[in-house]
Design an enzyme around this catalytic site. Structure first.
Site, PDB file in Angstrom:
ATOM      1  N   ASP A  31      43.377  19.571  40.266  1.00 15.79           N
ATOM      2  CA  ASP A  31      43.069  20.620  39.289  1.00 15.79           C
ATOM      3  C   ASP A  31      42.061  20.055  38.309  1.00 15.79           C
ATOM      4  O   ASP A  31      42.168  18.887  37.921  1.00 15.79           O
ATOM      5  CB  ASP A  31      44.360  21.048  38.559  1.00 15.79           C
ATOM      6  CG  ASP A  31      44.236  22.398  37.876  1.00 15.79           C
ATOM      7  OD1 ASP A  31      43.320  22.559  37.053  1.00 15.79           O
ATOM      8  OD2 ASP A  31      45.056  23.284  38.160  1.00 15.79           O
ATOM      9  N   LEU A  59      36.686  21.376  42.212  1.00 17.19           N
ATOM     10  CA  LEU A  59      36.417  21.648  43.633  1.00 17.19           C
ATOM     11  C   LEU A  59      34.923  21.685  43.941  1.00 17.19           C
ATOM     12  O   LEU A  59      34.522  21.571  45.092  1.00 17.19           O
ATOM     13  CB  LEU A  59      37.045  22.981  44.053  1.00 17.19           C
ATOM     14  CG  LEU A  59      38.554  22.993  44.309  1.00 17.19           C
ATOM     15  CD1 LEU A  59      39.013  24.412  44.631  1.00 17.19           C
ATOM     16  CD2 LEU A  59      38.923  22.054  45.467  1.00 17.19           C
ATOM     17  N   PHE A  80      45.436  27.361  45.170  1.00 20.54           N
ATOM     18  CA  PHE A  80      45.510  28.296  44.040  1.00 20.54           C
ATOM     19  C   PHE A  80      44.247  28.272  43.188  1.00 20.54           C
ATOM     20  O   PHE A  80      44.002  29.209  42.426  1.00 20.54           O
ATOM     21  CB  PHE A  80      46.656  27.899  43.090  1.00 20.54           C
ATOM     22  CG  PHE A  80      48.034  28.045  43.642  1.00 20.54           C
ATOM     23  CD1 PHE A  80      48.655  29.284  43.687  1.00 20.54           C
ATOM     24  CD2 PHE A  80      48.741  26.934  44.090  1.00 20.54           C
ATOM     25  CE1 PHE A  80      49.940  29.410  44.180  1.00 20.54           C
ATOM     26  CE2 PHE A  80      50.025  27.059  44.582  1.00 20.54           C
ATOM     27  CZ  PHE A  80      50.627  28.300  44.630  1.00 20.54           C
ATOM     28  N   LYS A  84      40.011  33.716  37.567  1.00 23.89           N
ATOM     29  CA  LYS A  84      40.740  34.954  37.890  1.00 23.89           C
ATOM     30  C   LYS A  84      40.568  36.108  36.895  1.00 23.89           C
ATOM     31  O   LYS A  84      41.271  37.103  36.998  1.00 23.89           O
ATOM     32  CB  LYS A  84      42.227  34.631  38.001  1.00 23.89           C
ATOM     33  CG  LYS A  84      42.822  34.103  36.707  1.00 23.89           C
ATOM     34  CD  LYS A  84      44.335  34.112  36.706  1.00 23.89           C
ATOM     35  CE  LYS A  84      44.865  33.636  35.373  1.00 23.89           C
ATOM     36  NZ  LYS A  84      46.301  33.688  35.233  1.00 23.89           N
ATOM     37  N   SER A 124      44.675  38.303  46.655  1.00 22.23           N
ATOM     38  CA  SER A 124      45.123  39.190  45.584  1.00 22.23           C
ATOM     39  C   SER A 124      45.131  40.632  46.068  1.00 22.23           C
ATOM     40  O   SER A 124      44.321  41.014  46.922  1.00 22.23           O
ATOM     41  CB  SER A 124      44.143  39.064  44.415  1.00 22.23           C
ATOM     42  OG  SER A 124      44.339  40.102  43.499  1.00 22.23           O
ATOM     43  N   TYR A 148      35.325  39.382  41.074  1.00 21.78           N
ATOM     44  CA  TYR A 148      36.499  38.537  41.316  1.00 21.78           C
ATOM     45  C   TYR A 148      37.161  38.905  42.646  1.00 21.78           C
ATOM     46  O   TYR A 148      37.413  38.060  43.503  1.00 21.78           O
ATOM     47  CB  TYR A 148      37.506  38.680  40.160  1.00 21.78           C
ATOM     48  CG  TYR A 148      38.893  38.179  40.508  1.00 21.78           C
ATOM     49  CD1 TYR A 148      39.128  36.818  40.692  1.00 21.78           C
ATOM     50  CD2 TYR A 148      39.958  39.077  40.692  1.00 21.78           C
ATOM     51  CE1 TYR A 148      40.394  36.355  41.034  1.00 21.78           C
ATOM     52  CE2 TYR A 148      41.218  38.619  41.025  1.00 21.78           C
ATOM     53  CZ  TYR A 148      41.436  37.260  41.204  1.00 21.78           C
ATOM     54  OH  TYR A 148      42.685  36.808  41.563  1.00 21.78           O
ATOM     55  N   LYS A 152      37.637  36.939  46.530  1.00 22.79           N
ATOM     56  CA  LYS A 152      38.863  36.798  47.327  1.00 22.79           C
ATOM     57  C   LYS A 152      38.639  37.325  48.750  1.00 22.79           C
ATOM     58  O   LYS A 152      39.069  36.716  49.732  1.00 22.79           O
ATOM     59  CB  LYS A 152      40.020  37.570  46.668  1.00 22.79           C
ATOM     60  CG  LYS A 152      40.477  36.986  45.334  1.00 22.79           C
ATOM     61  CD  LYS A 152      41.108  35.625  45.532  1.00 22.79           C
ATOM     62  CE  LYS A 152      41.550  34.986  44.228  1.00 22.79           C
ATOM     63  NZ  LYS A 152      41.940  33.582  44.371  1.00 22.79           N
TER      64      LYS A 152
HETATM   65  P1  NAD Z   1      45.561  29.865  36.603  1.00 27.98           P
HETATM   66  O1  NAD Z   1      44.224  30.003  35.976  1.00 27.98           O
HETATM   67  O2  NAD Z   1      46.736  29.645  35.727  1.00 27.98           O
HETATM   68  O3  NAD Z   1      45.526  28.698  37.711  1.00 27.98           O
HETATM   69  C1  NAD Z   1      44.357  28.380  38.417  1.00 27.98           C
HETATM   70  C2  NAD Z   1      44.157  26.877  38.298  1.00 27.98           C
HETATM   71  O4  NAD Z   1      42.966  26.504  39.003  1.00 27.98           O
HETATM   72  C3  NAD Z   1      43.976  26.406  36.857  1.00 27.98           C
HETATM   73  O5  NAD Z   1      44.875  25.342  36.600  1.00 27.98           O
HETATM   74  C4  NAD Z   1      42.509  25.931  36.787  1.00 27.98           C
HETATM   75  O6  NAD Z   1      42.354  24.842  35.885  1.00 27.98           O
HETATM   76  C5  NAD Z   1      42.253  25.557  38.235  1.00 27.98           C
HETATM   77  N1  NAD Z   1      40.847  25.645  38.649  1.00 27.98           N
HETATM   78  C6  NAD Z   1      39.992  26.688  38.496  1.00 27.98           C
HETATM   79  N2  NAD Z   1      38.792  26.382  39.026  1.00 27.98           N
HETATM   80  C7  NAD Z   1      38.893  25.118  39.526  1.00 27.98           C
HETATM   81  C8  NAD Z   1      37.997  24.248  40.184  1.00 27.98           C
HETATM   82  N3  NAD Z   1      36.712  24.576  40.415  1.00 27.98           N
HETATM   83  N4  NAD Z   1      38.430  23.021  40.581  1.00 27.98           N
HETATM   84  C9  NAD Z   1      39.714  22.641  40.333  1.00 27.98           C
HETATM   85  N5  NAD Z   1      40.612  23.431  39.701  1.00 27.98           N
HETATM   86  C10 NAD Z   1      40.206  24.654  39.302  1.00 27.98           C
HETATM   87  O7  NAD Z   1      45.778  31.167  37.514  1.00 27.98           O
HETATM   88  P2  NAD Z   1      47.081  31.684  38.273  1.00 27.98           P
HETATM   89  O8  NAD Z   1      47.502  32.947  37.624  1.00 27.98           O
HETATM   90  O9  NAD Z   1      48.044  30.590  38.442  1.00 27.98           O
HETATM   91  O10 NAD Z   1      46.424  32.064  39.668  1.00 27.98           O
HETATM   92  C11 NAD Z   1      46.448  31.190  40.783  1.00 27.98           C
HETATM   93  C12 NAD Z   1      45.680  31.824  41.919  1.00 27.98           C
HETATM   94  O11 NAD Z   1      46.294  33.079  42.239  1.00 27.98           O
HETATM   95  C13 NAD Z   1      44.221  32.133  41.600  1.00 27.98           C
HETATM   96  O12 NAD Z   1      43.437  31.880  42.750  1.00 27.98           O
HETATM   97  C14 NAD Z   1      44.236  33.605  41.292  1.00 27.98           C
HETATM   98  O13 NAD Z   1      42.996  34.223  41.565  1.00 27.98           O
HETATM   99  C15 NAD Z   1      45.326  34.108  42.225  1.00 27.98           C
HETATM  100  N6  NAD Z   1      45.958  35.347  41.761  1.00 27.98           N
HETATM  101  C16 NAD Z   1      46.471  35.423  40.496  1.00 27.98           C
HETATM  102  C17 NAD Z   1      47.030  36.606  40.055  1.00 27.98           C
HETATM  103  C18 NAD Z   1      47.575  36.741  38.649  1.00 27.98           C
HETATM  104  O14 NAD Z   1      47.707  37.870  38.168  1.00 27.98           O
HETATM  105  N7  NAD Z   1      47.914  35.668  37.944  1.00 27.98           N
HETATM  106  C19 NAD Z   1      47.098  37.729  40.917  1.00 27.98           C
HETATM  107  C20 NAD Z   1      46.592  37.608  42.209  1.00 27.98           C
HETATM  108  C21 NAD Z   1      46.028  36.404  42.621  1.00 27.98           C
END
Ligand code: NAD
Ligand code: UDP
Length: 341
Positions: A31, A59, A80, A84, A124, A148, A152
């Protein structure tokens, strides 16, 4: 299994890490902490009573991703990591395509090169756009309404092509509905940076006194009470869904798509009422205009996940609100600011 969890310090990732550690898996987290805190990882370790390897890596740094793959040599990856925020993706599309799509390409290339062929990807419900039949099944048309959601969908298509070229891959695309709530302990939860975009964290911050009132985005939608209806799913149920997807992949090669939701929709006003009874606090709100890009209704058909993964959500809206409230009350400002890195 030894698992690499990208985005494991984030909201859904941290909860999933606890579930996976408790199920006996070994995990390493990758992360960049761009939207999360190192403290979340410490709390995951505390809850599970187990150490976690942590790599602060972006990443987009292709070589660093390869190094992590070489060091950890995981059996599989749960991916993950990604940005988002829908509104931000409209304003800064290149940032979203680069981070989410290029970041995933770097990850997949490193996986292929190091012979790691098991992937669970966070997709998503936004990929469905505005469907006209409910509940939403996995074969509904895909028509995301913002950049966004299109990142996905692009990643889903990349995975489909990858598996078509090499059917030995095992890929699970999980389309989440609306994740809310927190771990029962109140030690980990959703900690948005700045004003929350999402309903539940906003309500929780009003309840705890951090914000004055909630704006309800429209009461003139074609829904029973005029406010938007969504399929809210407890983040711990979602975490369990990842464990179920991994078990499924152990017995199945190829690519598999599942919606993870409860199959029940609640309106904004119903969520406010449930949160008021869970917290004992009144939630001040006013009716505001519709938010650009919103859809009236969304709820999942969880039947395919139930049949194929043997998984279904078990926690109801009251538990979602009670657990979100416990987290908010114990951590009114989210995680403490990192000082130790
Ligand atoms: P979040 O932002 O809390 O977690 C995402 C993590 O990815 C964070 O810790 C961030 O620091 C890390 N990150 C982002 N870009 C990065 C990169 N380039 N390299 C390394 N780390 C990176 O979000 P979340 O709510 O835990 O969501 C997790 C996943 O689920 C995401 O892909 C999101 O799109 C998807 N999602 C979330 C929801 C929601 O409502 N929370 C709904 C559908 C899908
Ligand atoms: N919503 C609202 N006020 C807010 C945030 C959200 O009324 O401050 C509504 C929104 O219009 C939608 C529902 O709550 O009907 C869920 O919104 P959220 O942003 O949490 O999820 P998504 O829109 O991504 O499904």
């Amino acid at each position: 299994m030894k698992l690499l969890i990208t985005g494991g310090a984030g909201y859904i990732g941290s909860h999933t890490c606890v579930v996976l550690l408790e199920a006996g898996h070994d995990i390493a987290i990758l992360d960049d902490l761009s939207n999360s805190s190192r403290e979340a990882v410490r709390r995951v370790e505390e809850l599970a009573g187990k150490a976690v390897a942590f790599h602060q890596v972006d990443l987009l740094d292709e070589q660093a991703v390869r190094n992590v793959m070489a060091i950890e040599q995981p059996d599989g990856v749960i991916h993950f990591a990604g940005r988002k925020a829908v509104g931000e993706s409209v304003e800064q599309p290149l940032l979203y395509y680069r981070n989410n799509v290029t970041g995933t390409l770097n990850l997949l290339q490193a996986m292929q090169d190091y012979n790691v062929r098991t992937l669970v990807f966070s997709s998503s419900a936004t990929v469905y756009g505005e469907p006209d039949t409910f509940p939403i099944t996995e074969d509904a048309p895909l028509n995301p309404a913002n950049p966004y959601g299109r990142t996905k969908l692009m990643i889903e298509r990349i995975c489909i092509d990858l598996v078509a070229a090499d059917p030995s891959w095992r890929v699970s695309l999980l389309r989440y509905f609306n994740p809310v709530g927190a771990h029962l302990s109140g030690r980990i939860g959703e900690a948005p940076d700045g004003p929350p975009n999402n309903l539940l964290p906003f309500i929780a911050q009003v309840a705890v006194g951090r914000r004055e009132e909630l704006s309800v985005f429209g009461d003139d939608w074609p829904t029973p009470d005029g406010t938007g209806v969504r399929d809210y799913i407890h983040v711990m149920d979602l975490a369990d869904g990842h464990a179920a997807a991994l078990n499924f992949l152990a017995d199945n090669t190829g690519l598999h798509i599942h919606s993870l939701g409860t199959g029940r929709g609640y309106s904004v006003l119903e969520v406010i009422a449930a949160f008021e009874s869970a917290s004992g606090r009144r939630i001040a709100y006013r009716i505001a205009s519709r938010r650009a890009g919103d859809i009236p209704t969304s709820w999942a058909d969880p039947g395919k996940a139930r049949r194929e993964l043997g998984w279904q959500a078990t926690r109801n809206l009251d538990a979602m609100c009670a657990d979100a409230w416990r987290w908010q009350l114990q951590n009114p400002q989210g995680y403490p600011k990192d000082t130790s890195g």
